[in-house]
Design a protein around this motif. Structure first.
Motif, PDB file in Angstrom:
ATOM      1  N   LEU A  44     -26.079 -15.835  35.961  1.00  0.00           N
ATOM      2  CA  LEU A  44     -24.779 -15.211  36.198  1.00  0.00           C
ATOM      3  C   LEU A  44     -24.814 -13.731  35.848  1.00  0.00           C
ATOM      4  CD1 LEU A  44     -21.791 -15.311  36.850  1.00  0.00           C
ATOM      5  CD2 LEU A  44     -21.381 -15.908  34.461  1.00  0.00           C
ATOM      6  N   THR A  48     -24.288 -10.623  38.409  1.00  0.00           N
ATOM      7  CA  THR A  48     -23.259  -9.625  38.133  1.00  0.00           C
ATOM      8  C   THR A  48     -23.824  -8.209  38.170  1.00  0.00           C
ATOM      9  OG1 THR A  48     -22.106 -11.218  36.735  1.00  0.00           O
ATOM     10  CG2 THR A  48     -21.520  -8.899  36.485  1.00  0.00           C
ATOM     11  N   ARG A  52     -23.412  -4.906  41.194  1.00  0.00           N
ATOM     12  CA  ARG A  52     -22.990  -3.519  41.061  1.00  0.00           C
ATOM     13  C   ARG A  52     -23.839  -2.598  41.929  1.00  0.00           C
ATOM     14  NH1 ARG A  52     -21.632  -3.559  34.583  1.00  0.00           N
ATOM     15  NH2 ARG A  52     -20.026  -5.145  34.794  1.00  0.00           N
ATOM     16  N   SER A 113     -15.481 -14.935  40.772  1.00  0.00           N
ATOM     17  CA  SER A 113     -14.430 -14.147  40.145  1.00  0.00           C
ATOM     18  C   SER A 113     -13.215 -14.991  39.793  1.00  0.00           C
ATOM     19  CB  SER A 113     -14.001 -13.012  41.071  1.00  0.00           C
ATOM     20  OG  SER A 113     -15.066 -12.096  41.222  1.00  0.00           O
ATOM     21  N   ALA A 116     -14.074 -16.633  36.775  1.00  0.00           N
ATOM     22  CA  ALA A 116     -14.117 -15.642  35.704  1.00  0.00           C
ATOM     23  C   ALA A 116     -12.718 -15.322  35.203  1.00  0.00           C
ATOM     24  CB  ALA A 116     -14.804 -14.376  36.200  1.00  0.00           C
ATOM     25  N   ALA A 119     -11.450 -18.054  33.127  1.00  0.00           N
ATOM     26  CA  ALA A 119     -12.119 -18.039  31.829  1.00  0.00           C
ATOM     27  C   ALA A 119     -11.495 -16.988  30.919  1.00  0.00           C
ATOM     28  CB  ALA A 119     -13.606 -17.775  32.008  1.00  0.00           C
ATOM     29  N   HIS A 123      -9.785 -18.524  27.716  1.00  0.00           N
ATOM     30  CA  HIS A 123     -10.839 -18.694  26.726  1.00  0.00           C
ATOM     31  C   HIS A 123     -10.299 -18.756  25.303  1.00  0.00           C
ATOM     32  CE1 HIS A 123     -14.604 -17.487  24.477  1.00  0.00           C
ATOM     33  NE2 HIS A 123     -14.986 -18.532  25.175  1.00  0.00           N
TER      34      HIS A 123
ATOM     35  N   LEU B  12     -15.618  -9.526  37.788  1.00  0.00           N
ATOM     36  CA  LEU B  12     -16.380 -10.597  37.141  1.00  0.00           C
ATOM     37  C   LEU B  12     -16.673 -10.291  35.692  1.00  0.00           C
ATOM     38  CD1 LEU B  12     -19.406 -12.276  38.875  1.00  0.00           C
ATOM     39  CD2 LEU B  12     -17.672 -13.275  37.450  1.00  0.00           C
ATOM     40  N   HIS B  13     -17.086  -9.085  35.435  1.00  0.00           N
ATOM     41  CA  HIS B  13     -17.537  -8.805  34.079  1.00  0.00           C
ATOM     42  C   HIS B  13     -16.941  -7.572  33.441  1.00  0.00           C
ATOM     43  CE1 HIS B  13     -21.056 -11.178  32.369  1.00  0.00           C
ATOM     44  NE2 HIS B  13     -20.255 -11.987  33.015  1.00  0.00           N
ATOM     45  N   CYS B  29     -19.204 -14.002  25.931  1.00  0.00           N
ATOM     46  CA  CYS B  29     -18.494 -13.751  27.178  1.00  0.00           C
ATOM     47  C   CYS B  29     -17.789 -15.021  27.625  1.00  0.00           C
ATOM     48  CB  CYS B  29     -19.465 -13.288  28.255  1.00  0.00           C
ATOM     49  SG  CYS B  29     -18.766 -13.357  29.911  1.00  0.00           S
ATOM     50  N   PRO B  30     -16.484 -14.932  27.858  1.00  0.00           N
ATOM     51  CA  PRO B  30     -15.713 -16.106  28.251  1.00  0.00           C
ATOM     52  C   PRO B  30     -16.271 -16.775  29.496  1.00  0.00           C
ATOM     53  CG  PRO B  30     -14.268 -14.240  27.843  1.00  0.00           C
ATOM     54  CD  PRO B  30     -15.662 -13.720  27.774  1.00  0.00           C
ATOM     55  N   VAL B  31     -16.724 -15.965  30.419  1.00  0.00           N
ATOM     56  CA  VAL B  31     -17.188 -16.520  31.681  1.00  0.00           C
ATOM     57  C   VAL B  31     -18.411 -17.401  31.476  1.00  0.00           C
ATOM     58  CG1 VAL B  31     -17.931 -15.997  34.009  1.00  0.00           C
ATOM     59  CG2 VAL B  31     -16.294 -14.500  32.864  1.00  0.00           C
ATOM     60  N   THR B  32     -19.380 -16.879  30.774  1.00  0.00           N
ATOM     61  CA  THR B  32     -20.575 -17.666  30.522  1.00  0.00           C
ATOM     62  C   THR B  32     -20.263 -18.888  29.694  1.00  0.00           C
ATOM     63  OG1 THR B  32     -22.008 -15.753  30.630  1.00  0.00           O
ATOM     64  CG2 THR B  32     -22.840 -17.655  29.456  1.00  0.00           C
ATOM     65  N   ASP B  33     -19.416 -18.706  28.722  1.00  0.00           N
ATOM     66  CA  ASP B  33     -19.044 -19.816  27.867  1.00  0.00           C
ATOM     67  C   ASP B  33     -18.484 -20.963  28.713  1.00  0.00           C
ATOM     68  OD1 ASP B  33     -18.657 -21.263  25.609  1.00  0.00           O
ATOM     69  OD2 ASP B  33     -16.826 -20.250  25.015  1.00  0.00           O
ATOM     70  N   VAL B  34     -17.535 -20.634  29.560  1.00  0.00           N
ATOM     71  CA  VAL B  34     -16.917 -21.649  30.412  1.00  0.00           C
ATOM     72  C   VAL B  34     -17.926 -22.221  31.405  1.00  0.00           C
ATOM     73  CG1 VAL B  34     -15.239 -22.016  32.261  1.00  0.00           C
ATOM     74  CG2 VAL B  34     -14.573 -20.777  30.197  1.00  0.00           C
ATOM     75  N   LEU B  35     -18.682 -21.342  31.996  1.00  0.00           N
ATOM     76  CA  LEU B  35     -19.666 -21.807  32.982  1.00  0.00           C
ATOM     77  C   LEU B  35     -20.649 -22.790  32.368  1.00  0.00           C
ATOM     78  CD1 LEU B  35     -20.808 -18.939  35.333  1.00  0.00           C
ATOM     79  CD2 LEU B  35     -20.152 -21.264  35.937  1.00  0.00           C
ATOM     80  N   ARG B  36     -21.134 -22.457  31.210  1.00  0.00           N
ATOM     81  CA  ARG B  36     -22.121 -23.324  30.603  1.00  0.00           C
ATOM     82  C   ARG B  36     -21.512 -24.663  30.201  1.00  0.00           C
ATOM     83  NH1 ARG B  36     -27.134 -20.997  29.522  1.00  0.00           N
ATOM     84  NH2 ARG B  36     -27.589 -22.549  27.939  1.00  0.00           N
TER      85      ARG B  36
END
Lengths: 134, 134
Positions: A44, A48, A52, A113, A116, A119, A123, B12-13, B29-36
């Motif tokens: 991920l 990301t 960019r 996204s 994201a 999350a 979170h 996204l980030h 990172c909330p996104v990675t946390d949730v994804l995992r």
DNA sequence: CAGTATCCGAATTGATACTG
DNA sequence: CAGTATCAATTCGGATACTG
């Protein structure tokens, strides 16, 4: 949400998975397949960064603290073999290699996204619950 | 998409991760946390099933071929401790336990659907590329 | 620069038998 | 029924040194 039952979840898995889900079928489920791809330790993040702008190998290596060359290569190769990332070699001296998202890879950023944003929005709540449970 | 650069990936980030991404930060990172969380072997499937209606333990067990009681319990416990799933015990004899999504868990179905739709739309393409590479 | 090779420890999952 | 306990197999990831 909560229109009563399964309005949301229906769209998640109703591409004709019967209710008793045989795992053989499930392993071929597109959703799980994609999810498992995208959710290992570095994927991920790399998507990301590449979203960019294109990056060179060591550029990525420097950008991500803790990522070893081994895992960087492995992760990029998987992404490449799935058609999400494109690798371009410039035969200069010393060699230079550029990685960029393919259009397919870029299109993945969009649904990612949505997740994201969820999350980011939730979170804190998750963490709070987690700590009550701990 | 493709308005030029990073319109998509930005969302996204860009909850203020600086470009050189320290992994210590990234792990939080909330996104990675949730994804995992969502992307281990059984979680997504269980969320999907529970999104349809509440299930009892053995009901889930029967519904998912290949899922051992051990992993079912573990997965449900994690979901519970994250506040995505709720466990209700009916002190009957023999005991009966029902699992259902919390509102938080149900809200996750929505962004997951976006990804699911992407997966369904593009999985064939990925598989095709994969096979050329293999 | 852009990787590969090797080795090892850690985390994940599976199989199975047992219990309140 | 709804789990727990135990053990083994596999996979994942980190560290490090080396190469075209």
């Amino acid at each position: 949400m909560s229109t009563g039952d399964t309005g949301v979840s229906a769209s998640l898995h109703d591409h004709r998975l019967p209710m008793p889900v045989p795992v053989g079928e499930y392993d071929r489920c597109p959703v799980t397949d994609v999810l498992r791809r995208v959710s290992d330790k570095w994927t991920l993040l790399l998507i990301t960064l590449l979203g960019r702008h294109p990056h060179r190998f060591n550029e990525l290596h420097r950008a991500v603290e803790g990522l070893s060359p081994r895992m960087l290569t492995r992760t990029l190769r998987v992404l490449e073999s799935d058609g999400l990332v494109e690798r371009e070699v410039f035969p200069t001296l010393p060699p230079s290699v550029e990685y960029r998202l393919t259009p397919l890879g870029a299109s993945l950023l969009e649904p990612l996204s949505a997740l994201a944003e969820w999350a980011v929005a939730h979170h804190a709540e998750i963490v709070a619950v987690r700590q009550r449970t701990a």
